[in-house]
Design a protein around this motif. Structure first.
Motif, PDB file in Angstrom:
ATOM      1  N   CYS A 367      -5.413   0.828  13.246  1.00 31.35           N
ATOM      2  CA  CYS A 367      -6.655   0.177  12.762  1.00 31.35           C
ATOM      3  C   CYS A 367      -7.030  -0.948  13.212  1.00 31.35           C
ATOM      4  O   CYS A 367      -6.628  -1.727  13.392  1.00 31.35           O
ATOM      5  CB  CYS A 367      -7.296   0.125  11.195  1.00 31.35           C
ATOM      6  N   PRO A 368      -8.400  -0.648  14.294  1.00 29.94           N
ATOM      7  CA  PRO A 368      -8.422  -1.832  14.360  1.00 29.94           C
ATOM      8  C   PRO A 368      -8.552  -3.446  13.619  1.00 29.94           C
ATOM      9  O   PRO A 368      -8.720  -3.125  12.462  1.00 29.94           O
ATOM     10  CB  PRO A 368     -10.004  -2.131  15.129  1.00 29.94           C
ATOM     11  N   GLY A 369      -8.085  -4.195  14.125  1.00 26.68           N
ATOM     12  CA  GLY A 369      -7.306  -5.322  13.919  1.00 26.68           C
ATOM     13  C   GLY A 369      -6.592  -5.602  12.974  1.00 26.68           C
ATOM     14  O   GLY A 369      -7.272  -6.538  11.667  1.00 26.68           O
ATOM     15  N   GLY A 370      -5.290  -4.704  12.425  1.00 29.32           N
ATOM     16  CA  GLY A 370      -4.703  -4.238  11.791  1.00 29.32           C
ATOM     17  C   GLY A 370      -3.401  -4.140  11.889  1.00 29.32           C
ATOM     18  O   GLY A 370      -3.788  -3.842  13.048  1.00 29.32           O
ATOM     19  N   THR A 371      -2.931  -3.640  10.943  1.00 28.42           N
ATOM     20  CA  THR A 371      -1.437  -2.925  11.374  1.00 28.42           C
ATOM     21  C   THR A 371      -0.719  -1.772  10.438  1.00 28.42           C
ATOM     22  O   THR A 371      -0.315  -0.671  10.737  1.00 28.42           O
ATOM     23  CB  THR A 371       0.378  -3.844  10.878  1.00 28.42           C
ATOM     24  N   MET A 372      -2.083  -1.323  10.011  1.00 35.95           N
ATOM     25  CA  MET A 372      -2.151   0.189   8.784  1.00 35.95           C
ATOM     26  C   MET A 372      -2.652   1.514   9.864  1.00 35.95           C
ATOM     27  O   MET A 372      -4.453   0.746  10.405  1.00 35.95           O
ATOM     28  CB  MET A 372      -2.253  -0.626   7.408  1.00 35.95           C
ATOM     29  N   SER A 373      -1.991   2.277   9.309  1.00 35.25           N
ATOM     30  CA  SER A 373      -3.305   3.283  10.284  1.00 35.25           C
ATOM     31  C   SER A 373      -4.172   4.263   9.119  1.00 35.25           C
ATOM     32  O   SER A 373      -3.210   3.689   7.558  1.00 35.25           O
ATOM     33  CB  SER A 373      -1.989   4.694  11.081  1.00 35.25           C
ATOM     34  N   PRO A 374      -4.075   5.367   9.492  1.00 35.36           N
ATOM     35  CA  PRO A 374      -5.087   5.931   7.739  1.00 35.36           C
ATOM     36  C   PRO A 374      -3.707   6.740   7.440  1.00 35.36           C
ATOM     37  O   PRO A 374      -3.403   7.002   5.973  1.00 35.36           O
ATOM     38  CB  PRO A 374      -5.277   6.863   8.466  1.00 35.36           C
ATOM     39  N   LEU A 375      -3.052   6.683   7.743  1.00 37.64           N
ATOM     40  CA  LEU A 375      -1.354   7.582   7.471  1.00 37.64           C
ATOM     41  C   LEU A 375      -0.876   6.233   6.353  1.00 37.64           C
ATOM     42  O   LEU A 375      -0.541   6.726   5.031  1.00 37.64           O
ATOM     43  CB  LEU A 375      -1.150   7.786   8.266  1.00 37.64           C
ATOM     44  N   ASP A 376      -1.043   5.591   7.048  1.00 33.95           N
ATOM     45  CA  ASP A 376      -0.269   4.176   6.149  1.00 33.95           C
ATOM     46  C   ASP A 376      -0.907   3.845   4.674  1.00 33.95           C
ATOM     47  O   ASP A 376       0.068   3.312   3.529  1.00 33.95           O
ATOM     48  CB  ASP A 376      -0.010   3.257   7.507  1.00 33.95           C
ATOM     49  N   LYS A 377      -2.156   4.009   4.662  1.00 31.28           N
ATOM     50  CA  LYS A 377      -3.090   3.554   4.422  1.00 31.28           C
ATOM     51  C   LYS A 377      -2.829   4.512   2.901  1.00 31.28           C
ATOM     52  O   LYS A 377      -3.175   3.959   1.366  1.00 31.28           O
ATOM     53  CB  LYS A 377      -3.973   3.272   4.036  1.00 31.28           C
ATOM     54  N   LEU A 378      -2.608   6.120   2.921  1.00 28.58           N
ATOM     55  CA  LEU A 378      -2.989   7.161   1.706  1.00 28.58           C
ATOM     56  C   LEU A 378      -1.077   6.755   1.254  1.00 28.58           C
ATOM     57  O   LEU A 378      -1.291   7.068   0.026  1.00 28.58           O
ATOM     58  CB  LEU A 378      -2.767   8.348   2.773  1.00 28.58           C
ATOM     59  N   PHE A 379      -0.093   6.540   1.966  1.00 23.81           N
ATOM     60  CA  PHE A 379       0.989   6.515   2.110  1.00 23.81           C
ATOM     61  C   PHE A 379       0.735   5.509   0.947  1.00 23.81           C
ATOM     62  O   PHE A 379       1.507   5.377  -0.185  1.00 23.81           O
ATOM     63  CB  PHE A 379       2.160   6.599   3.114  1.00 23.81           C
ATOM     64  N   GLU A 380       0.546   4.372   1.077  1.00 23.76           N
ATOM     65  CA  GLU A 380       0.592   3.064   0.590  1.00 23.76           C
ATOM     66  C   GLU A 380      -0.056   2.704  -1.392  1.00 23.76           C
ATOM     67  O   GLU A 380       0.704   3.093  -1.735  1.00 23.76           O
ATOM     68  CB  GLU A 380       0.305   2.089   1.297  1.00 23.76           C
ATOM     69  N   ALA A 381      -1.087   3.411  -1.430  1.00 24.02           N
ATOM     70  CA  ALA A 381      -1.396   3.899  -2.482  1.00 24.02           C
ATOM     71  C   ALA A 381      -1.165   4.991  -3.207  1.00 24.02           C
ATOM     72  O   ALA A 381      -0.974   5.013  -4.380  1.00 24.02           O
ATOM     73  CB  ALA A 381      -3.428   4.497  -2.269  1.00 24.02           C
ATOM     74  N   TYR A 382      -0.541   5.917  -2.765  1.00 25.56           N
ATOM     75  CA  TYR A 382       0.325   7.547  -2.908  1.00 25.56           C
ATOM     76  C   TYR A 382       1.328   6.832  -3.435  1.00 25.56           C
ATOM     77  O   TYR A 382       1.529   6.739  -5.039  1.00 25.56           O
ATOM     78  CB  TYR A 382       0.478   8.290  -2.447  1.00 25.56           C
ATOM     79  N   LEU A 383       2.248   5.755  -3.108  1.00 29.45           N
ATOM     80  CA  LEU A 383       3.531   5.197  -3.670  1.00 29.45           C
ATOM     81  C   LEU A 383       3.191   4.420  -4.215  1.00 29.45           C
ATOM     82  O   LEU A 383       4.695   3.723  -5.268  1.00 29.45           O
ATOM     83  CB  LEU A 383       4.460   5.294  -2.565  1.00 29.45           C
ATOM     84  N   ALA A 384       2.299   3.707  -4.473  1.00 30.31           N
ATOM     85  CA  ALA A 384       1.911   2.558  -5.210  1.00 30.31           C
ATOM     86  C   ALA A 384       1.260   2.934  -7.057  1.00 30.31           C
ATOM     87  O   ALA A 384       1.158   2.230  -7.572  1.00 30.31           O
ATOM     88  CB  ALA A 384       1.082   1.097  -4.741  1.00 30.31           C
ATOM     89  N   GLY A 385       1.443   4.280  -6.295  1.00 29.33           N
ATOM     90  CA  GLY A 385       0.853   4.878  -8.196  1.00 29.33           C
ATOM     91  C   GLY A 385      -1.199   4.874  -8.420  1.00 29.33           C
ATOM     92  O   GLY A 385      -1.201   4.804  -8.855  1.00 29.33           O
ATOM     93  N   GLN A 386      -1.461   4.195  -7.085  1.00 29.25           N
ATOM     94  CA  GLN A 386      -2.917   4.781  -6.771  1.00 29.25           C
ATOM     95  C   GLN A 386      -3.206   5.047  -6.758  1.00 29.25           C
ATOM     96  O   GLN A 386      -2.866   6.579  -6.241  1.00 29.25           O
ATOM     97  CB  GLN A 386      -3.381   3.174  -6.448  1.00 29.25           C
ATOM     98  N   PRO A 387      -5.084   5.849  -7.234  1.00 25.59           N
ATOM     99  CA  PRO A 387      -5.489   7.014  -7.263  1.00 25.59           C
ATOM    100  C   PRO A 387      -5.727   6.940  -4.934  1.00 25.59           C
ATOM    101  O   PRO A 387      -5.954   6.004  -5.172  1.00 25.59           O
ATOM    102  CB  PRO A 387      -7.216   7.284  -7.122  1.00 25.59           C
ATOM    103  N   ALA A 388      -5.345   8.430  -4.733  1.00 25.03           N
ATOM    104  CA  ALA A 388      -5.251   8.355  -3.025  1.00 25.03           C
ATOM    105  C   ALA A 388      -5.560   9.975  -3.290  1.00 25.03           C
ATOM    106  O   ALA A 388      -5.248  11.226  -4.052  1.00 25.03           O
ATOM    107  CB  ALA A 388      -3.529   8.521  -2.981  1.00 25.03           C
TER     108      ALA A 388
END
Length: 866
Positions: A367-388
């Protein structure tokens, strides 16, 4: 049928959804808003058409309220109640028109007395404009519900007089008042005939055509409902009713408009569901021989309504939230459902199929201004046990048997679908680190430089479990992680890993899980020590323990994977493992068997001498090490006498030869006591005594990590003085002149020759230095026979040199002891050999450094000549 008897029969239509299934509704997962938003009121608080409120004990569907169970728990109004309310509007108005001579009183009577109890609702078919529904209900007038006695009597009389009323075909329009009277839908009702006498029941069996209104209107309602922002909804129903009596007397056509208000909590909630089937596999893409990743999902929910119909196959678009929370989502696939069979009060199984050929570029682009893509954000929340959640939206162009109006509606509504949560605590089955080597910090590195930390190299092998639903080829190409390292539940430090990797999938047998073995070679990975006390405990356990030292690893790993969809990175995979380290043994330094050769002096001063040597050692441990620079103090009897240094030193497993080491001998730093201790130590060493030195770190051991050197200084490493390799020596032993070898200690006098007539003696000396000459400045020696019998004395003050290798001294004058038994033994050995002992005080000089040493030698082979 009594009201109480009918309570159970109608409860599926009117009761709130109280399924005991342990599942969350989608509404629970939409920012929590639906659960906390106050929604529609019951009939106890909603005003009647005449402005009054219902009696809590006698609420009915006629007031758009809710019935009460035997426990007094209010039940939420279901959407069939809206249809019943439309019927109520039509029938109550018909009654009022029929009693045209007293319309006001009869209208009030009809609104209070009318009771409609739906018994069944079925969708008979889906039409091109909407649905055709069959509605079955019981209709009656109950005069006891009317509070005003006058109104009750007038109503009873007029309805008794009319007996029956009939309506012609009627079309009702329903508008959303709060949004500019947008059209929500229309209902086409067939002609009806009802008995309106008090207490008489009419069984209604109506087939109605229901058509949705504008798709944008439905989208607005759905989005407000899903986001929990719908507190109330006010609708107005309008129609033109044509009424006639039982004698077919026309009573005209009348325009009717009624307003109804529902609270959000009375609207039907989104159903709870369970994902009962999930499978991913590689499958050929339609229209070609290229492979894609197919997903088959089966969802089970419960239908609490007496509604039965079949939903045709529908197409949905699967999207993933984009970079911005309220920005556009990224479409990744199209899912197609099977035909859904909906049956009354029964489980409903919904199966959908999807196939993806490749991941769209916006999904994996940062994403602009960062290193995380939309797929990264989805995986990050899911793997951390957060609602995704992923997003599901219907396709406008459905094709097949689905009429166009369904596509118009479902394409205007986007529903978040949460991913099923699961624990990743046991993801890693096994974790090992082999072929381990360590590197000490770079002494010239800045404190914040990674090179200022010790480094670890080795081969990591991790065995991880794969979900049983994942049946696709998966290859791990890289691993990147920041891992916390713990010892005995205390944090030791942090490892940063960024290396290539390879993997092998291991397919489990029946009842066994699928595994993937990931191998990565880490090279010079910095270990940032955060607690020196913990490091001290680890080293102590390695040096003095006899069991494996266990280090626990906890990390979030970014895993580069290659699948049929291409190459991408799964970020934030939780991983935990244990690294066993074998102990080094209780006598590590002793078992290394150091041997010193190629000794040379590189610098001198009046009080110090700098030596350089090649050292051979044996590394008995399973580890190797690289030392860019290190300094260690040399001690004896607790006194610092000098310093040993090494740089760019590589110690491999097994034998290591020609390791360059520098030593600085400077006992004067400890004062006069240090000078004496140093003098005695060297004297004992050259005399063949069993001597030891102690090695200890200090804050300057690793300049960039003074705290590490200080922490390690708690350990003293004592080892025998290394054996010096002397030219012509046999494995460091001494040739004593008679062909025998003595390996017990390093001796530097190889032999002596006594000349009787000239009263002189020469000595054969072996120098340990490869390039430097030792100068004997003064010598005062006594030769002994049998350890005690004096033979003679030598005093010599003229300096002479002892060059590298084996050399012979000048003839030194001997003062014979004439009355000694030893002199007789010398005469007896004339022309032969004998063994002598010696005691001496010797002043030596190397460069600018001078020292006076004492020497005690035994068993020196001496020849006797004229």
């Amino acid at each position: 049928m009594s009201s109480s008897d009918f309570e159970t029969e109608r409860s599926p239509l009117l009761a709130a959804s109280t399924s005991s299934r342990d599942t969350k509704t989608l509404a629970d997962l939409t920012d929590g808003a639906l659960e906390s938003t106050p929604l529609l009121s019951t009939s106890n608080t909603t005003p009647r058409y005449n402005g009054e409120r219902d009696d809590p004990d006698r609420a009915s569907l006629a007031s758009a309220g809710v019935s009460h169970s035997g426990h007094g728990v209010p039940k939420s109004t279901r959407w069939p109640s809206i249809i019943a309310a439309l019927l109520l509007m039509v029938l109550a108005t018909s009654i009022a028109i029929g009693a045209f001579f007293v319309p006001a009183a009869v209208e009030e009577y009809a609104k209070e007395a009318i009771v409609i109890e739906p018994t069944n609702l079925a969708l008979e078919s889906i039409t091109t404009d909407g649905v055709r529904a069959r509605i079955q209900a019981n209709f009656r007038l109950d005069a006891q519900r009317v509070k005003n006695v006058h109104v009750r009597r007038v109503g009873q009389f007029t309805t008794w007089l009319a007996k029956e009323l009939a309506t012609e075909e009627t079309r009702v329009q329903v508008y959303w008042i709060d949004h500019d009277n947008m059209l929500l839908g229309t209902a086409g009702l067939p002609p009806l005939t009802i008995t309106i006498a008090n207490g008489h029941n009419t069984e209604l069996d109506i087939v109605a055509d229901l058509a949705p209104g504008d798709a944008d209107t439905i989208r607005i309602i759905a989005n407000q409902f899903l986001s929990g922002k719908m507190d109330t909804i006010r609708v107005r129903g309008t129609t033109d009713i044509t009424v006639k009596t039982r004698f077919n007397i026309p009573l005209g056509t009348h325009a009717v408009s009624e307003t109804m208000e529902f609270e959000g909590k009375e609207l039907p909630p989104l159903p709870s569901y369970n994902i009962t089937g999930l499978n991913f596999e590689e499958r050929p893409l339609p229209g070609g021989d290229k492979q894609g990743m197919a997903a088959d999902v089966t969802v089970t929910t419960f239908n609490p309504y007496p509604v039965a119909f079949d939903v045709p196959a529908l197409k949905f678009e699967i999207l993933i939230p984009g970079c911005k929370k309220h920005g556009p989502a990224v479409s990744v696939a199209t899912a197609v459902t099977d035909v859904i069979a909906l049956r009354p009060e029964a489980d409903v199984e919904v199966t959908a199929h999807s196939i993806v050929g490749e991941l769209p570029e916006p999904l994996i682009r940062p994403c602009p201004g960062g290193t995380m893509s939309p797929l990264d954000k989805l995986f990050e929340a899911y793997l951390a046990g957060q609602p995704a959640s992923v997003l599901v939206r219907g396709q406008k162009d459905q094709g097949g048997e689905a009429p166009g109006w369904i596509g118009d509606i479902i394409s205007s509504v986007t529903v978040p679908v949460p991913l099923p949560q699961q624990s990743f605590d046991d993801l890693i089955r096994n974790f090992s680190l082999t072929d381990v080597s360590f590197s000490l910090p770079d002494p010239l590195a800045d404190p914040d430089d990674p090179d200022s930390n010790p480094k670890v190299s080795g081969t990591i092998v991790a065995l991880a479990a794969l979900p049983s639903e994942l049946n696709i080829g998966l290859n791990v190409s890289s691993v990147q992680a920041k891992a916390d390292v713990f010892y005995d539940s205390r944090k030791l430090g942090e490892l940063e890993i960024d290396e290539k990797a390879s993997s092998i999938q291991i397919e489990g047998g029946p009842g066994e899980e699928n595994l993937i073995e990931i191998t990565s070679r880490v090279h010079d990975t910095p270990l940032k020590v955060t607690d020196d006390d913990v490091l001290t405990d680890v080293i102590q356990a390695l040096l003095f323990g006899d069991v494996n030292v266990i280090l626990d690893i906890s990390a979030l790993v970014d895993v580069g994977v290659h699948t049929i969809l291409g190459q991408f990175v799964v970020k934030g995979v939780p991983a935990e493992g244990r690294i066993p380290l074998k102990p080094l043994g209780n006598d590590l330094l002793g078992s290394m068997q150091p041997q010193v050769g190629n000794l040379e002096v590189v610098d001198t001063s009046p009080v110090s001498i700098s030596l350089q040597a090649s050292v051979n050692v044996t590394n008995p441990t399973p580890y190797s090490a690289y030392i860019p620079w290190i300094s260690i103090h040399i001690l004896n009897n607790g006194t610092v006498l000098g310093e040993a240094r090494a740089k760019k030193l590589t110690i491999n497993r097994g034998n290591n030869t020609n390791l360059k080491v520098t030593a600085i001998w400077r006992p004067s730093v400890a004062g006069e006591d240090g000078v004496q201790i140093g003098r005695d130590l060297v004297s004992q060493y050259i005399s063949g005594y069993n001597t030891t030195v102690t090695l200890r770190t200090h804050p300057g051991t690793i300049p960039s990590k003074p705290e590490l050197g200080k922490a390690l200084s708690n350990f003293n490493f004592t080892l025998p003085m290394p054996r010096l390799s002397v030219p012509g020596d046999n494995d460091g032993g001494r040739h004593d002149g008679d062909g025998s070898t003595n390996d017990t200690a390093p001796h530097f006098i190889r032999g002596a020759t006594f000349h009787i007539f000239s009263s002189t003696a020469t000595f054969t000396l072996a120098s340990p230095f490869s390039r430097n000459t030792i100068y004997i400045e003064h010598i005062n020696a006594t030769a002994l026979y049998n350890h005690t019998e004096e033979i003679g004395r030598i005093k010599y003050d003229s300096p002479f040199g002892c060059p590298p290798g084996v050399s012979t001294t000048p003839r030194l004058p001997v003062d014979w002891s004439l009355d000694s038994v030893g002199r007789d033994k010398v005469k007896e050995a004339f022309g032969g050999r004998l063994k002598l002992d010696a005691k001496a005080t010797v002043a030596v000089r190397i460069g600018s450094w001078t020292e006076t040493l004492w020497y005690i030698g035994r068993g020196i082979g001496a020849s006797v000549r004229l």
